[in-house]
Design an enzyme around this catalytic site. Structure first.
Site, short mmCIF file in Angstrom:
data_model
loop_
_atom_site.label_atom_id
_atom_site.label_comp_id
_atom_site.label_asym_id
_atom_site.label_seq_id
_atom_site.Cartn_x
_atom_site.Cartn_y
_atom_site.Cartn_z
N SER A 63 0.83 -1.07 0.31
CA SER A 63 0.27 0.13 -0.18
C SER A 63 0.93 1.20 -0.25
CB SER A 63 -0.67 -0.06 1.08
OG SER A 63 -2.33 -0.75 1.03
N LYS A 66 0.16 3.58 -2.94
CA LYS A 66 -0.74 4.63 -3.06
C LYS A 66 -0.72 6.22 -3.10
CE LYS A 66 -3.55 1.36 -0.96
NZ LYS A 66 -4.36 0.45 0.10
N TYR A 188 -4.13 -2.39 -10.21
CA TYR A 188 -3.18 -1.96 -9.05
C TYR A 188 -2.99 -3.06 -8.19
CZ TYR A 188 -4.97 -1.91 -3.91
OH TYR A 188 -5.33 -1.49 -2.70
N TYR A 239 -4.15 2.97 7.79
CA TYR A 239 -5.39 2.64 7.52
C TYR A 239 -6.07 3.14 9.25
CZ TYR A 239 -1.86 -0.61 4.93
OH TYR A 239 -1.31 -1.22 4.67
N VAL A 257 1.26 -3.76 4.28
CA VAL A 257 1.27 -4.87 4.78
C VAL A 257 2.70 -5.63 4.15
CG1 VAL A 257 -1.02 -4.95 5.27
CG2 VAL A 257 0.12 -5.87 3.16
#
Length: 303
Positions: A63, A66, A188, A239, A257
């Site tokens: 992530s 992103k 993605y 998160y 992660v």
């Protein structure tokens, strides 16, 4: 400041935390990673890099990608993106479907999975190849032409990506995805699979410490846009533990992660820490502790 001495001290202080937590289990290709790994790197705004431990060992960025997809879309498209994705903390797990129904298919922020899928969708529209565009950008900013996708991780994520597919189809039903769902998901997953070291990521994120300037001195983002990316990282980048991260670390940060966390000290440096053992919210146990020690030792934070 003697960065090497600071990072050495951070590594010593964080040693009891290394190996704590659990590696990501829901992506089989990540489940076999050694939880006892630890590395940290610091890249100053001039591109000088210092590191300790496994700081040159590649890992799956997940992530953290992103941040870069968001920056690339803002650079090309300005504020238009914010019509399709919000900027508020979610308070729910990163792969939650709950808020999408209440909020008519508009994700809370670009760092939960739903929001990242919207960003990837827009990057695909703008470039025609979202994942390769990101890889090329990361190679350029890190100075590492050998960066690559990890096919095993990408295939593993795709094979176990039912929740992401559900999120994507749900948003498509509201008209908030403009490309075919399988295309968006593919790009993605490939973005998340890119392998980078702490060194690579600290360098690649340097534009956020340089107020939008790329490694070659050209401008990617305006100062205002860079400020906004950092702000969303601070409030939404870890998160549903962003409040605790801000309390302990006091820096904009984005976790993945795979066990990595990128953190930004605007005007000074970018840090990347990696340790695969995760807490219940998906953030590196030793990574958060290391950044906590770093800001305590240096007195550097945005507060």
């Amino acid at each position: 400041m003697d960065y090497q001495a600071v990072l050495d001290e951070v590594a010593a202080l964080v040693k009891p935390q290394i190996g704590r937590g659990r590696v990501a289990q829901y992506i089989p290709a990540l489940a076999s990673v050694d939880a006892d790994r630890f590395g940290i790197a610091l890249a100053d705004v001039d591109g000088h890099v210092t590191g300790v431990g496994d700081w040159e060992r590649p890992f799956s960025m997940q992530s953290i990608s992103k941040v870069f997809s968001l920056a690339l879309v803002l650079a090309d498209d300005g504020e238009k993106l914010w019509r399709r994705v919000g900027r508020e903390p979610s308070g729910n797990p990163f792969n939650s479907l709950v808020q999408l129904e209440y909020e008519n298919g508009i994700p809370r922020n670009p760092f939960i999975n739903a929001g990242a899928l919207v960003v990837t969708d827009r990057l695909q529209t703008l470039t025609g190849d979202a994942s390769t565009t990101m890889l090329d950008f990361l190679r350029s900013e890190s100075g590492n032409p050998d960066l690559a996708f990890d096919q095993e991780v990408a295939v593993s994520e795709s094979a176990h990506g039912d929740r992401n597919a559900a999120v994507a189809h749900f948003m498509a039903s509201y008209g908030n995805l403009h490309n075919p769902v399988p295309t968006v998901l593919e790009h993605y997953f490939w973005q998340c699979s890119i392998e980078m070291s702490c060194r690579d990521l600290a360098l690649a994120g340097g534009f956020l410490a340089r107020h939008g300037l790329r490694a070659d001195g050209s401008r990617l983002l305006s100062q205002s846009e860079a400020k906004r990316v950092n702000a969303v990282m601070l409030t939404c980048g870890t998160y549903d533990a962003a409040g605790d991260f801000a309390y302990r670390v006091g820096l904009p940060g984005k976790s993945g992660v795979g066990g990595g966390i990128v953190a930004v000290v605007p005007g000074r440096c970018t840090l990347c820490v990696w340790s695969p053992g995760l807490d219940a919210r998906g953030n590196s146990v030793a990574g958060v502790a290391a950044l906590d020690h770093f800001t305590t030792l240096t007195g550097w934070s945005v507060f």
